[in-house]
Scaffold this motif. Sequence first.
Motif, short mmCIF file in Angstrom:
data_model
loop_
_atom_site.label_atom_id
_atom_site.label_comp_id
_atom_site.label_asym_id
_atom_site.label_seq_id
_atom_site.Cartn_x
_atom_site.Cartn_y
_atom_site.Cartn_z
N SER A 86 0.83 -1.21 0.00
CA SER A 86 0.00 0.00 0.00
C SER A 86 0.87 1.26 0.00
CB SER A 86 -0.92 0.00 1.22
OG SER A 86 -1.77 -1.13 1.22
N LEU A 87 1.96 1.26 0.75
CA LEU A 87 2.84 2.42 0.80
C LEU A 87 3.63 2.59 -0.50
CD1 LEU A 87 4.24 2.07 4.44
CD2 LEU A 87 2.61 3.78 3.62
N SER A 88 4.13 1.49 -1.03
CA SER A 88 5.02 1.59 -2.19
C SER A 88 4.29 1.95 -3.48
CB SER A 88 5.78 0.27 -2.38
OG SER A 88 4.89 -0.81 -2.62
N VAL A 89 2.98 1.71 -3.57
CA VAL A 89 2.27 2.04 -4.81
C VAL A 89 2.20 3.55 -5.03
CG1 VAL A 89 -0.10 2.22 -3.89
CG2 VAL A 89 0.27 1.37 -6.21
N LEU A 160 -7.88 12.84 -12.25
CA LEU A 160 -6.89 12.80 -11.18
C LEU A 160 -5.50 12.54 -11.76
CD1 LEU A 160 -8.58 10.71 -8.32
CD2 LEU A 160 -8.28 13.18 -8.43
N SER A 161 -4.51 13.23 -11.24
CA SER A 161 -3.13 12.95 -11.63
C SER A 161 -2.72 11.59 -11.08
CB SER A 161 -2.21 14.03 -11.07
OG SER A 161 -2.18 13.95 -9.65
N PRO A 162 -1.68 10.98 -11.68
CA PRO A 162 -1.21 9.70 -11.12
C PRO A 162 -0.83 9.81 -9.65
CG PRO A 162 -0.24 10.08 -13.29
CD PRO A 162 -0.97 11.34 -12.92
N THR A 163 -0.27 10.94 -9.25
CA THR A 163 0.13 11.11 -7.85
C THR A 163 -1.07 11.01 -6.92
OG1 THR A 163 1.97 12.53 -8.50
CG2 THR A 163 1.27 12.63 -6.20
N ARG A 164 -2.14 11.72 -7.24
CA ARG A 164 -3.33 11.70 -6.39
C ARG A 164 -4.03 10.34 -6.45
NH1 ARG A 164 -6.23 17.64 -7.25
NH2 ARG A 164 -4.55 18.88 -6.28
N THR A 170 -3.06 4.13 -1.83
CA THR A 170 -2.33 3.92 -0.57
C THR A 170 -3.26 4.05 0.63
OG1 THR A 170 -0.19 4.64 -1.44
CG2 THR A 170 -0.53 4.87 0.93
N LEU A 171 -4.06 5.09 0.63
CA LEU A 171 -4.98 5.31 1.75
C LEU A 171 -6.00 4.18 1.86
CD1 LEU A 171 -5.57 9.15 1.40
CD2 LEU A 171 -4.02 7.96 2.96
N ILE A 172 -6.54 3.76 0.71
CA ILE A 172 -7.50 2.65 0.72
C ILE A 172 -6.82 1.38 1.22
CG2 ILE A 172 -8.89 1.13 -0.75
CD1 ILE A 172 -9.42 3.59 -2.53
N GLY A 173 -5.61 1.12 0.71
CA GLY A 173 -4.90 -0.09 1.11
C GLY A 173 -4.59 -0.12 2.59
N LEU A 174 -4.15 1.01 3.14
CA LEU A 174 -3.82 1.05 4.57
C LEU A 174 -5.07 0.91 5.42
CD1 LEU A 174 -1.14 3.90 4.66
CD2 LEU A 174 -0.77 1.44 4.86
N LEU A 175 -6.17 1.51 4.97
CA LEU A 175 -7.42 1.40 5.73
C LEU A 175 -7.92 -0.04 5.74
CD1 LEU A 175 -9.79 2.71 7.23
CD2 LEU A 175 -10.84 3.18 5.01
N VAL A 176 -7.94 -0.67 4.56
CA VAL A 176 -8.40 -2.06 4.48
C VAL A 176 -7.47 -2.97 5.28
CG1 VAL A 176 -8.77 -4.01 2.92
CG2 VAL A 176 -9.57 -1.72 2.27
#
Length: 383
Positions: A86-89, A160-164, A170-176
């Motif tokens: 999640s962080l590395s994506v 949305l830009s790739p960054t956003r 990342t936020l979805i992955g960390l939450l899940v």
Amino acid sequence: MPGTDDRLRRLRITLTVFFALDGFIFAGWVVRIPAIKHQTGASAGTLGLALLGVSAGAVVTMMLTGRLCRRYGSHPVTVVCSVLLSLSVALPPLTHSALTLGLVLLLFGAAYGGLNVAFNSAAVDLIAALRRPIMPSFHAAFSLGGMTGAGLGGLVAGSLSPTRHLLGLTLIGLLVTAVAGRALLRCEVPVPAAAQPSETAPRRLDARTRRLVVVFGLIALCTAYGEGAMADWGALHLRQDLDASPGVAAAGYTCFALAMTAGRASGTRLLERLGRSRTVVFGGGTAATGMLLGSLAPSVWATLIGFAVTGLGLANLFPVAVDRAGALAGPPGVATASTFGYGGMLLGPPAIGFLAEWTSLPTALTSVAVLAAAATVIGATTR
């Protein structure tokens, strides 16, 4: 016991969430590759080298993860790898050269490969406790997550830009992971009711067992070769050789992916009815037939049907191979089969390209049928 059944059911749901999350995050990254290519200014060749970072990181980490799972348990390793994924994506959009992109993708690939070994190892333990061949259902969740991630990525690509976008993943992955990981860490590793303590302890693998694990790895390789080839070359075959419109050409891989997902969703019933050996033989034969039709048919619609049949045939070969390798050798067996499988996915696209240069793309695509037939022979001879 009802309490035991409830615990196993919760564990199955939790693992399904991790499989789906893995597919969702990986597909979300894939759909933003063109934008990141433009951002880094990479040529097609240098981008290809950078993308090898994903594969290199995954292959190197898979065997290590098998040992970590045996030492620390597959549940904690699953949670840690999910956090890392999640962080590395979110990192690729922050790079501005092919070199830094490749280095970032090494980390992303390592997390992706580690997570695949860890949750497949946990699934093997659950399958042994349930005494039901449910591995295809987990891989169906991965496929559904991938299609959802790709669809969502396509919808937000214009706004949305790739960054956003990838930061959102990342936020979805960390939450899940926070929710599902907490549940997973509370679950004890299930032990088959009939197992004795000595049977659950790590054991030395004899030469015959190692050979069988390699055999199942070869089945995984044959399957993943087809998946990689279809993802990279199916649309080009429809567009270049059959003059299909861009929309229809793009639908080629969709037909393949949807059929594979449907095949995996019904895979448990198929395995319970036919058994593992017959499922491998039947699936490999079906995939070989479908790919011969898909690669050599003179019409677009016959090719699309062939791609769909190929997806149905290949659907359950990889889950069966990983399940059997894990049942024989534990997490290292899962790691071995997964490494073979990932190697096949790496081998497929460039092998098709080289064969197409020597012959033609339709002829090159028949190599998918050849390897599917090889999986059939392996399944029949190692019954």
